[in-house]
Design an enzyme around this catalytic site. Structure first.
Site, PDB file in Angstrom:
ATOM      1  N   GLU A 175       1.797   3.611  -7.574  1.00  0.00           N
ATOM      2  CA  GLU A 175       1.889   3.520  -9.035  1.00  0.00           C
ATOM      3  C   GLU A 175       1.258   2.235  -9.572  1.00  0.00           C
ATOM      4  O   GLU A 175       1.490   1.846 -10.713  1.00  0.00           O
ATOM      5  CB  GLU A 175       3.354   3.617  -9.461  1.00  0.00           C
ATOM      6  N   HIS A 251       9.870   2.503 -12.490  1.00  0.00           N
ATOM      7  CA  HIS A 251       8.954   1.478 -11.961  1.00  0.00           C
ATOM      8  C   HIS A 251       9.730   0.164 -11.925  1.00  0.00           C
ATOM      9  O   HIS A 251      10.593  -0.072 -12.775  1.00  0.00           O
ATOM     10  CB  HIS A 251       7.744   1.272 -12.881  1.00  0.00           C
ATOM     11  N   CYS A 374       3.999  -2.425 -19.539  1.00  0.00           N
ATOM     12  CA  CYS A 374       3.322  -1.207 -19.083  1.00  0.00           C
ATOM     13  C   CYS A 374       1.908  -1.145 -19.647  1.00  0.00           C
ATOM     14  O   CYS A 374       1.012  -0.585 -19.033  1.00  0.00           O
ATOM     15  CB  CYS A 374       4.029   0.044 -19.576  1.00  0.00           C
TER      16      CYS A 374
HETATM   17  O1  SUG Z   1       4.673   7.190 -15.914  1.00  0.00           O
HETATM   18  N1  SUG Z   1       5.295   7.929 -19.281  1.00  0.00           N
HETATM   19  C1  SUG Z   1       4.881   6.971 -18.270  1.00  0.00           C
HETATM   20  C2  SUG Z   1       5.350   5.588 -18.622  1.00  0.00           C
HETATM   21  C3  SUG Z   1       4.721   4.556 -17.742  1.00  0.00           C
HETATM   22  C4  SUG Z   1       5.267   3.199 -17.965  1.00  0.00           C
HETATM   23  N2  SUG Z   1       4.603   2.266 -17.157  1.00  0.00           N
HETATM   24  C5  SUG Z   1       5.184   1.220 -16.514  1.00  0.00           C
HETATM   25  N3  SUG Z   1       6.471   1.135 -16.379  1.00  0.00           N
HETATM   26  N4  SUG Z   1       4.413   0.356 -15.980  1.00  0.00           N
HETATM   27  C6  SUG Z   1       5.395   7.375 -16.895  1.00  0.00           C
HETATM   28  O2  SUG Z   1       6.532   7.849 -16.796  1.00  0.00           O
HETATM   29  C7  SUG Z   1       5.252  10.106 -20.359  1.00  0.00           C
HETATM   30  C8  SUG Z   1       4.178  11.030 -20.798  1.00  0.00           C
HETATM   31  C9  SUG Z   1       4.667  12.276 -21.463  1.00  0.00           C
HETATM   32  O3  SUG Z   1       5.827  12.630 -21.306  1.00  0.00           O
HETATM   33  O4  SUG Z   1       3.827  12.930 -22.095  1.00  0.00           O
HETATM   34  C10 SUG Z   1       4.765   9.152 -19.303  1.00  0.00           C
HETATM   35  O5  SUG Z   1       3.910   9.517 -18.532  1.00  0.00           O
END
Ligand code: SUG
Length: 448
Positions: A175, A251, A374
């Site tokens: 990730e 994460h 993020c």
């Molecule tokens: O991977 N949300 C992302 C959020 C990522 C956050 N990044 C960090 N913590 N670095 C995920 O869960 C939601 C997209 C949707 O539901 O359409 C999403 O992918």
């Protein structure tokens, strides 16, 4: 040689929407089906990046991939003469797959890659590994574009090495930098790389979460450290607390943030936390003869639940001057009694390096589980390496103005998952991205 950290923020793409695609990410689940505002999302992100840029923190921009990703839809068997036919067919028979192909999730550039500065790698080059994001269907289609983008920007094999994403499927699920922190006295000094994993593809007896998936594997962390040539004494691998994953910590950057020699971390971030933190402290001391300042937030001051709800730990720490750090938080934090009381005590405490708190309205991204941290990828480069970057990606007033105008011209101010099959949206996105590659001086970036 002097190195500095540049935050590469993701420019939110025009299809930003709430399709609820990320199990284990509570915000994404909660807002499933809501109407989004892609224009506000992009402007909120730019506002954060530019405000920090104006304060003297180097900022750059990473452009979004084209979405909906028609190649993925064709690969999944949706056929049609034209791309519009493919879109219509997917929308009719599998709207969730269409949503996966249309997600703007690449905006969270902390997940774009893991990078290792040249001062920490054996071959003296800066290394980049695009994350394969294998743990989530909608994110697993990101690495192809990320690889092309990083190869276009860091297009100099003498100085940069852009690796392919890790192969190996689920067992190598990676990730990116959301599970990685580099500790160092200054950016130019040798760093200790903390890699955080949630599970192992090989070790069978590790405890794991019960409700939600752990995304990153130990083996992917080790592979990144190996291929980037990080000396053994400069890396440490720690496991996330399974209880934290079950509380919505998908994460590690949802529950800790590190910068230079400071580590702000919740009491429930790691498995066997006291032992984990002393291993971290020991590894750092062995490498540098110095100690980290670990600020551990007790659960009775901020519960795991409140930490996940406010995204306190998904903040950015930035050094204003030696020993004084700026904490960049989402505005959800300032509205929480527990979090704001905690931050006030930090600001009053002369021993605490957190000396200023700056909050941003990032609601559009937050509703999908993405806070300030993020939205940025930290890239540490020497002055000489910086001179070899390609593209107009370093954010200054002129670029910010061009990007703001571009967003205003091309982005919708509302979008629902039901709109994703609209052929006009596909057309709008392509027109917008064509223009964007011109603004950024990155021709041929998009191949529709
Ligand atoms: O991977 N949300 C992302 C959020 C990522 C956050 N990044 C960090 N913590 N670095 C995920 O869960 C939601 C997209 C949707 O539901 O359409 C999403 O992918």
């Amino acid at each position: 040689m002097r190195y500095r950290e540049i935050n590469f923020d993701g420019l939110v793409g025009p299809t930003h929407n709430y399709a609820g695609l990320s199990t284990g990410n509570l915000a994404s689940q909660l807002h499933r089906g809501d109407r989004s505002n892609p224009r506000s999302a992009a402007l909120q992100g730019l506002e954060k990046a530019m405000t920090l840029g104006r304060r003297g923190f180097p900022q750059a921009i990473l452009p979004p991939p084209a979405r909906p990703e028609i190649r993925a839809l064709r690969n999944w068997g949706f056929a049609g003469k034209s791309d519009e036919d493919v879109l219509a067919e997917a929308g009719r028979s599998a709207p969730q797959l269409l949503a996966a192909a249309a997600s703007a999730s690449a905006m969270w550039t902390a997940n774009a890659c893991t990078m290792t500065p040249s001062c920490d790698s054996r071959d003296g080059r800066a290394h980049f590994s695009p994350a394969n994001l294998n743990a989530k269907l909608h994110r697993s289609i990101e690495p192809g574009f990320t690889h092309r983008l990083l190869s276009a920007i860091f297009d100099d094999e003498e100085r940069f090495s852009v690796h392919p994403p890790l192969s190996g499927g689920d067992g190598m699920a990676d990730e990116g930098a959301a599970n990685h922190t580099r500790f160092c006295q200054s950016f130019s000094a040798a760093g200790l790389h903390l890699f955080v994993f949630g599970r192992s593809a090989i070790l069978r007896d590790l405890p794991g979460p019960r409700h939600y998936p752990a995304r990153q594997t130990l083996e992917s962390c080790q592979s990144i450290a190996r291929r980037h040539g990080i000396p053994e004494e400069q890396s440490l691998f720690l496991q996330q607390s399974p209880a934290a994953v079950d509380a919505g910590v998908f994460h590690n950057d949802v529950i800790s943030v590190g910068h230079l020699e400071t580590f702000l971390v919740h009491e429930d971030a790691f498995l066997h936390q006291p032992d984990a933190l002393s291993r971290l402290q020991d590894a750092y001391f062995l490498l540098t003869d110095r100690r980290l300042q670990i600020i551990e937030v007790p659960r009775d001051r901020v519960s795991l639940r409140e930490a996940v709800r406010t995204y306190l730990f998904n903040s950015q720490l930035l050094e204003m001057e030696p020993g004084r750090l700026l904490l960049v938080v989402p505005s959800e934090c300032t509205r929480s009694k527990a979090v704001s009381t905690l931050l006030e005590t930090y600001l009053r405490d002369p021993e605490n390096p957190v000396s200023e708190v700056l909050s941003f309205n990032l609601h559009e991204s937050m509703r999908n589980g993405g806070g300030p941290a993020c939205l940025r990828q930290r890239i540490v480069l020497s002055a000489n390496e910086e001179r070899h970057l390609r593209g107009r990606i370093l954010l200054d007033e002129a670029l910010c103005q061009d990007l703001t105008g571009w967003v205003m011209r091309h982005y919708r101010d509302h979008l629902s998952p039901a709109d994703l099959g609209d052929p006009r949206l596909l057309e709008e996105v392509r027109t917008a991205l064509d223009e964007l590659s011109g603004i950024l001086h990155l021709p041929d970036l998009y191949q529709f």
